[in-house]
Design a protein around this motif. Structure first.
Motif, PDB file in Angstrom:
ATOM      1  N   UNK A 112      35.613  45.884  28.201  1.00 44.22           N
ATOM      2  CA  UNK A 112      35.781  44.668  28.989  1.00 44.22           C
ATOM      3  C   UNK A 112      36.184  45.097  30.404  1.00 44.22           C
ATOM      4  N   UNK A 113      35.408  44.715  31.391  1.00 43.41           N
ATOM      5  CA  UNK A 113      35.772  45.077  32.768  1.00 43.41           C
ATOM      6  C   UNK A 113      36.718  44.042  33.353  1.00 43.41           C
ATOM      7  N   UNK A 114      37.438  44.444  34.374  1.00 42.89           N
ATOM      8  CA  UNK A 114      38.102  43.481  35.238  1.00 42.89           C
ATOM      9  C   UNK A 114      37.020  42.835  36.090  1.00 42.89           C
ATOM     10  N   UNK A 115      37.267  41.669  36.648  1.00 45.55           N
ATOM     11  CA  UNK A 115      36.215  40.997  37.414  1.00 45.55           C
ATOM     12  C   UNK A 115      36.065  41.523  38.836  1.00 45.55           C
ATOM     13  N   UNK A 116      34.907  41.209  39.387  1.00 45.58           N
ATOM     14  CA  UNK A 116      34.648  41.301  40.822  1.00 45.58           C
ATOM     15  C   UNK A 116      34.541  39.860  41.273  1.00 45.58           C
ATOM     16  N   UNK A 117      35.312  39.492  42.299  1.00 47.15           N
ATOM     17  CA  UNK A 117      35.385  38.109  42.763  1.00 47.15           C
ATOM     18  C   UNK A 117      34.461  37.891  43.951  1.00 47.15           C
ATOM     19  N   UNK A 118      33.609  36.887  43.875  1.00 47.64           N
ATOM     20  CA  UNK A 118      32.760  36.517  45.002  1.00 47.64           C
ATOM     21  C   UNK A 118      33.187  35.119  45.428  1.00 47.64           C
ATOM     22  N   UNK A 147      30.209  49.217  47.340  1.00 53.29           N
ATOM     23  CA  UNK A 147      31.190  48.785  48.323  1.00 53.29           C
ATOM     24  C   UNK A 147      32.329  47.992  47.701  1.00 53.29           C
ATOM     25  N   UNK A 148      32.220  47.663  46.406  1.00 56.84           N
ATOM     26  CA  UNK A 148      33.292  46.935  45.725  1.00 56.84           C
ATOM     27  C   UNK A 148      33.390  47.418  44.283  1.00 56.84           C
ATOM     28  N   UNK A 149      34.621  47.512  43.818  1.00 57.16           N
ATOM     29  CA  UNK A 149      34.902  47.903  42.433  1.00 57.16           C
ATOM     30  C   UNK A 149      35.524  46.722  41.699  1.00 57.16           C
ATOM     31  N   UNK A 150      35.716  46.887  40.410  1.00 60.31           N
ATOM     32  CA  UNK A 150      36.420  45.874  39.636  1.00 60.31           C
ATOM     33  C   UNK A 150      37.738  45.550  40.326  1.00 60.31           C
ATOM     34  N   UNK A 151      38.038  44.256  40.428  1.00 66.97           N
ATOM     35  CA  UNK A 151      39.264  43.812  41.065  1.00 66.97           C
ATOM     36  C   UNK A 151      39.088  43.444  42.527  1.00 66.97           C
ATOM     37  N   UNK A 152      37.998  43.888  43.155  1.00 66.60           N
ATOM     38  CA  UNK A 152      37.780  43.600  44.574  1.00 66.60           C
ATOM     39  C   UNK A 152      37.211  42.201  44.775  1.00 66.60           C
ATOM     40  N   UNK A 153      37.354  41.718  46.005  1.00 61.56           N
ATOM     41  CA  UNK A 153      36.831  40.406  46.384  1.00 61.56           C
ATOM     42  C   UNK A 153      35.765  40.576  47.462  1.00 61.56           C
ATOM     43  N   UNK A 154      34.683  39.791  47.337  1.00 62.67           N
ATOM     44  CA  UNK A 154      33.554  39.832  48.272  1.00 62.67           C
ATOM     45  C   UNK A 154      33.385  38.440  48.855  1.00 62.67           C
ATOM     46  N   UNK A 155      32.968  38.365  50.107  1.00 62.13           N
ATOM     47  CA  UNK A 155      32.689  37.067  50.729  1.00 62.13           C
ATOM     48  C   UNK A 155      31.492  36.420  50.049  1.00 62.13           C
ATOM     49  N   UNK A 156      31.568  35.112  49.845  1.00 61.38           N
ATOM     50  CA  UNK A 156      30.472  34.378  49.206  1.00 61.38           C
ATOM     51  C   UNK A 156      29.197  34.438  50.043  1.00 61.38           C
TER      52      UNK A 156
END
Length: 141
Positions: free
Chosen positions: A134-140, A65-74
Protein backbone atom coordinates in the motif's frame (compact mmCIF):
# COMPACT_ATOMS: atom_id res chain seq x y z
CA UNK A 1 5.98 -27.17 27.39
CA UNK A 2 5.83 -23.71 25.89
CA UNK A 3 3.94 -22.84 22.71
CA UNK A 4 4.58 -19.44 21.10
CA UNK A 5 2.00 -18.72 18.39
CA UNK A 6 3.30 -15.30 17.39
CA UNK A 7 7.01 -14.81 18.07
CA UNK A 8 8.40 -11.33 17.42
CA UNK A 9 10.58 -12.42 14.49
CA UNK A 10 7.44 -13.62 12.68
CA UNK A 11 5.21 -10.73 13.78
CA UNK A 12 7.66 -8.12 12.48
CA UNK A 13 7.50 -9.69 9.01
CA UNK A 14 3.71 -9.43 8.88
CA UNK A 15 3.44 -5.70 8.18
CA UNK A 16 6.34 -3.28 7.71
CA UNK A 17 6.63 0.43 7.01
CA UNK A 18 9.35 1.24 4.48
CA UNK A 19 10.78 4.76 4.45
CA UNK A 20 12.39 6.25 1.33
CA UNK A 21 15.31 8.35 2.52
CA UNK A 22 18.71 9.22 1.01
CA UNK A 23 20.62 8.34 4.21
CA UNK A 24 20.03 6.23 7.30
CA UNK A 25 20.32 8.78 10.07
CA UNK A 26 17.60 9.82 12.47
CA UNK A 27 16.98 13.40 11.21
CA UNK A 28 16.75 12.24 7.58
CA UNK A 29 14.44 9.34 8.43
CA UNK A 30 12.17 11.56 10.52
CA UNK A 31 12.01 14.13 7.71
CA UNK A 32 11.16 11.49 5.09
CA UNK A 33 8.45 10.02 7.30
CA UNK A 34 7.04 13.49 8.04
CA UNK A 35 6.84 14.10 4.26
CA UNK A 36 5.03 10.79 3.70
CA UNK A 37 7.85 9.22 1.68
CA UNK A 38 6.87 5.75 2.85
CA UNK A 39 4.79 2.69 2.05
CA UNK A 40 3.47 -0.33 3.93
CA UNK A 41 3.91 -3.93 2.85
CA UNK A 42 3.44 -7.52 3.93
CA UNK A 43 7.08 -8.55 3.56
CA UNK A 44 6.39 -12.24 4.20
CA UNK A 45 4.59 -12.46 0.84
CA UNK A 46 7.45 -11.06 -1.26
CA UNK A 47 10.39 -8.71 -0.71
CA UNK A 48 9.12 -5.20 -1.60
CA UNK A 49 12.61 -3.72 -2.03
CA UNK A 50 12.64 -1.51 -5.11
CA UNK A 51 8.97 -0.45 -5.01
CA UNK A 52 8.44 3.14 -6.16
CA UNK A 53 5.38 5.36 -6.76
CA UNK A 54 6.20 8.66 -8.47
CA UNK A 55 4.86 11.48 -10.64
CA UNK A 56 6.68 13.00 -13.62
CA UNK A 57 5.57 15.94 -15.80
CA UNK A 58 4.50 15.12 -19.35
CA UNK A 59 6.98 16.00 -22.06
CA UNK A 60 9.74 16.66 -19.57
CA UNK A 61 12.77 14.67 -18.53
CA UNK A 62 11.91 11.19 -17.23
CA UNK A 63 13.28 11.89 -13.75
CA UNK A 64 10.44 11.76 -11.21
CA UNK A 65 9.53 15.09 -9.66
CA UNK A 66 7.22 13.85 -6.88
CA UNK A 67 7.27 10.90 -4.50
CA UNK A 68 4.65 9.42 -2.23
CA UNK A 69 3.53 12.09 0.21
CA UNK A 70 4.28 15.01 -2.13
CA UNK A 71 1.75 17.53 -3.40
CA UNK A 72 1.41 18.67 -7.04
CA UNK A 73 -0.50 21.65 -8.42
CA UNK A 74 -3.79 20.67 -10.05
CA UNK A 75 -2.80 22.73 -13.09
CA UNK A 76 0.25 20.50 -13.68
CA UNK A 77 -0.22 17.56 -16.00
CA UNK A 78 1.86 14.45 -15.79
CA UNK A 79 2.04 10.71 -15.37
CA UNK A 80 1.86 8.62 -12.24
CA UNK A 81 4.08 5.56 -12.32
CA UNK A 82 4.46 2.64 -9.93
CA UNK A 83 7.22 0.04 -10.18
CA UNK A 84 7.01 -3.22 -8.27
CA UNK A 85 9.89 -5.67 -7.65
CA UNK A 86 7.70 -8.56 -8.87
CA UNK A 87 4.66 -8.93 -11.13
CA UNK A 88 1.41 -8.36 -9.25
CA UNK A 89 -2.11 -7.05 -9.69
CA UNK A 90 -1.53 -3.29 -9.49
CA UNK A 91 -4.36 -0.85 -8.77
CA UNK A 92 -4.15 2.94 -8.99
CA UNK A 93 -6.82 4.68 -6.95
CA UNK A 94 -8.06 8.27 -7.08
CA UNK A 95 -9.94 9.36 -3.96
CA UNK A 96 -10.35 5.68 -3.07
CA UNK A 97 -11.82 4.62 -6.43
CA UNK A 98 -9.78 2.50 -8.89
CA UNK A 99 -8.86 4.41 -12.08
CA UNK A 100 -6.35 1.95 -13.57
CA UNK A 101 -5.37 -1.69 -13.07
CA UNK A 102 -2.67 -3.91 -14.55
CA UNK A 103 -1.25 -7.39 -14.05
CA UNK A 104 2.44 -6.52 -14.40
CA UNK A 105 5.45 -5.22 -12.50
CA UNK A 106 4.51 -1.60 -13.30
CA UNK A 107 1.55 0.66 -13.93
CA UNK A 108 1.42 4.13 -15.49
CA UNK A 109 -1.49 6.54 -15.78
CA UNK A 110 -1.82 10.13 -17.04
CA UNK A 111 -3.21 12.48 -14.41
CA UNK A 112 -5.76 14.98 -15.70
CA UNK A 113 -7.76 15.92 -12.64
CA UNK A 114 -7.17 16.76 -8.98
CA UNK A 115 -7.35 14.05 -6.36
CA UNK A 116 -5.56 11.90 -3.87
CA UNK A 117 -3.78 9.12 -5.78
CA UNK A 118 -2.32 5.99 -4.28
CA UNK A 119 -1.36 2.56 -5.54
CA UNK A 120 -1.78 -0.99 -4.27
CA UNK A 121 -0.04 -4.21 -5.26
CA UNK A 122 -1.83 -7.54 -4.80
CA UNK A 123 -0.33 -11.04 -5.07
CA UNK A 124 -2.14 -14.27 -5.77
CA UNK A 125 -1.59 -16.77 -2.96
CA UNK A 126 -3.53 -20.01 -2.60
CA UNK A 127 -5.79 -19.02 -5.48
CA UNK A 128 -6.85 -15.64 -4.12
CA UNK A 129 -5.57 -12.08 -4.41
CA UNK A 130 -4.08 -10.76 -1.19
CA UNK A 131 -2.85 -7.22 -0.49
CA UNK A 132 0.92 -6.89 -0.58
CA UNK A 133 1.89 -3.19 -0.88
CA UNK A 134 0.00 0.00 0.00
CA UNK A 135 1.60 3.29 -1.02
CA UNK A 136 1.19 6.63 0.64
CA UNK A 137 -0.67 9.02 -1.66
CA UNK A 138 0.52 11.65 -4.08
CA UNK A 139 -1.76 14.69 -3.76
CA UNK A 140 -2.85 16.65 -6.82
CA UNK A 141 -4.58 19.84 -5.62
Amino acid sequence: ARLDFDPYHRAFLNVSTHILAPTLDEPTLRDALRKGHAYVSHDWMCDPTGFRFTWSPDGAHPTPRALMGDEIKASDRGTLSARFPAPCHARLLRNGTPVAEADADHIEHPVKEPGVYRVEGWLEIDGELRPWIYSNPIYMR
